[in-house]
Design an enzyme around this catalytic site. Structure first.
Site, PDB file in Angstrom:
ATOM      1  CB  ILE B  85      21.947 -21.292  11.782  1.00 49.97           C
ATOM      2  CG1 ILE B  85      21.915 -21.381  12.995  1.00 49.97           C
ATOM      3  CG2 ILE B  85      21.914 -22.819  11.075  1.00 49.97           C
ATOM      4  CD1 ILE B  85      22.043 -19.882  13.539  1.00 49.97           C
ATOM      5  CD  GLU B 143      11.969 -20.513  11.899  1.00 51.70           C
ATOM      6  OE1 GLU B 143      11.771 -21.085  10.767  1.00 51.70           O
ATOM      7  OE2 GLU B 143      12.619 -19.678  12.031  1.00 51.70           O
ATOM      8  N   GLY B 281      15.181 -16.841   9.064  1.00 52.11           N
ATOM      9  CA  GLY B 281      15.097 -17.912  10.023  1.00 52.11           C
ATOM     10  C   GLY B 281      16.204 -18.720  10.525  1.00 52.11           C
ATOM     11  CD  GLU B 282      19.145 -21.290   7.981  1.00 57.71           C
ATOM     12  OE1 GLU B 282      20.451 -21.082   8.304  1.00 57.71           O
ATOM     13  OE2 GLU B 282      18.884 -21.737   6.845  1.00 57.71           O
ATOM     14  N   GLY B 283      17.264 -19.329  13.168  1.00 58.01           N
ATOM     15  CA  GLY B 283      18.057 -18.737  14.255  1.00 58.01           C
ATOM     16  C   GLY B 283      19.336 -17.713  13.893  1.00 58.01           C
TER      17      GLY B 283
END
Lengths: 314, 314
Positions: B85, B143, B281-283
């Protein structure tokens, strides 16, 4: 492509701070790009967008929603910075070069015979080949030419067979679509050569041949290419039928909304990076996809390894 | 959203130098964004990526391929700039803020009752709401939390019904997948409340509640949101079941490879911008999609009109 760089990139990928495979297709793209650039940890810093414009004799058959004059008007718009591709190239930090190919001398109407002579197709192909900046590290090819979805559909029909290659292009009505399908059928009947370069000469156009030349020229310099939509893929198809490895340095930028682009990509075994319903040409879909590929390399080349970051593995 | 700005944007779109509809979904995105920003010709200049991290009591059920310590280790990696990210936020020119929510105090194991108290879920929601920079013009929520695909799958199961919500997450093996499905079934049985906020409290986690809070907080400030994958969509779903208009300012950034994300998006009536097999994830997927939305607005706001460019219409 360099097997050593590609495999070094794949090794690095397994050490990055993420679950194996969690970046999906970005991981494959990074390894593929690393191989072509012969660099296990590359980035994209100098992308180039090339637009080729040409006029088509077959436009006289009433196959387009727009008048032929629009080709030259859009070339001026590209030069003035007002087209979609100008915005998308700027966003990607890409150099944009526009090549207008004899706009006042359209190709011959392919319903009556070959669109180009051998000299004409070779000259256009060479224009494309030499337009590639040897210092670029990623090429996007785009095109503009009223009537060129008719040309591209004819190419697909000649090389892949089957029916239904004609689409709405820039938005032709039902009567125009019928004229387009008829012109394609006539063109296929009038031009029996089914070799890739023969089809490019007979049913293509100068900008289509230039796109093919740029794709081939990029390969010779190990420059990866993002293909744009229907017309660029048809140009690529002419190379593919000559040599199945001719497009190994290419990725499909997007799935166009133009009729049968999905069937063309399927014939090439390519999965598009984007699918957003674009059908503009100009290299627009491929230019938008630059950032996907750049993101893949930013992750691959910029991320910390598990060891560097002190993160526990699975 | 402002109907006036949206309709002024739609008017402008029809005048731009391209065939109507030729930019496909980019045109719809531009009009939607213009409405939310109350500006018929906007650009994205200040995107923000928010990452919330939390730990999950249900991780004790052996539902993840990674140890719980990885949550805190990855937070350090985010802060040091080493995660995916970080690279993608930098590429998008986005501000990145990381909020670790009581990592040393995991939520309760939801197989035995509610994961959070009302005070805990409210505090996490408020953290998300206030983390949104009022000056940002586009929000991506991300997240991190070992065990949180189990939480998200349980939320989807509770709110949408049906089976098969458990997926491989970060790469759990068959035995782990069976434990995960069993934990979800136990969690649904132990927590009968089926309201959106009740499910968020009982089956969510602090980072999931913070994502929901950030989405809601962005709406209050007319800031459009790009949703990330499985966990962010589950958080959004909790808002959606409370109010069907709660996600009108959101677009799905990508289709995750995590099991049933496609069914979750279908339930929300959302079409993802990207589909590249990410499941990190992590955006990350949403951050990659920033450039698609930015490209839509660059075209919309930067292109010349037919009149400006002297291009003939159809």
């Amino acid at each position: 492509a360099s097997g050593a760089a590609r495999s070094a990139a794949a090794d690095r990928n397994l050490q990055l701070t993420k679950p194996p495979g969690a970046l999906g297709r970005l991981e494959d793209l990074a390894a593929w790009y690393a191989g072509w650039r012969n660099d296990p940890r590359p980035r994209i810093t100098a992308p180039q967008v090339l637009i080729f414009a040409g006029n088509h004799g077959v436009a006289a058959q009433g196959v387009s929603a727009f008048p032929v004059a629009v080709t030259a008007q859009m070339v001026e718009n590209f030069r003035a910075g007002g087209a979609a591709i100008n915005q998308l190239a700027e966003l990607a930090g890409a150099r944009l070069d526009v090549h207008a190919l004899d706009l006042d001398r359209p190709t011959a109407d392919f319903t009556q015979g070959a669109a180009m002579t051998e000299a004409e197709v070779c000259a256009a192909f060479a224009t494309g080949w030499t337009a590639v900046d040897p210092k670029t590290d990623l090429l996007v090819t785009g095109e503009m030419g009223i009537g060129n979805t008719t040309s591209a559909a004819a190419i697909a029909g000649a090389l892949l067979g089957g029916e239904g290659w004609a689409g709405r292009g820039t938005g032709v009505d039902d009567a125009g679509l019928a004229r387009k399908a008829a012109a394609i059928a006539q063109g296929l009947a009038a031009n029996p050569d089914r070799s890739g370069l023969g089809v490019l000469m007979a049913l293509g156009g100068r900008e289509v041949a230039a796109v093919a030349g740029a794709i081939a020229g990029a390969r010779a310099r190990r420059i990866p290419v993002i293909l744009d939509g229907f017309i660029c893929t048809a140009a690529a198809l002419c190379l593919h039928v000559e040599d199945a490895r001719a497009l190994d340095h290419c990725v499909a930028g997007h799935l166009s909304a133009e009729g049968a682009h999905d069937r063309m990509l399927a014939a090439l075994g390519m999965q598009p990076l984007l699918s957003l319903g674009l059908r503009l040409g100009e290299g627009s879909g491929a230019a938008l996809a630059i950032q996907v590929l750049r993101g893949a390399l930013a992750c691959h080349s910029g991320m910390a390894t598990f060891a560097e970051a002190g993160v526990s593995g699975a």
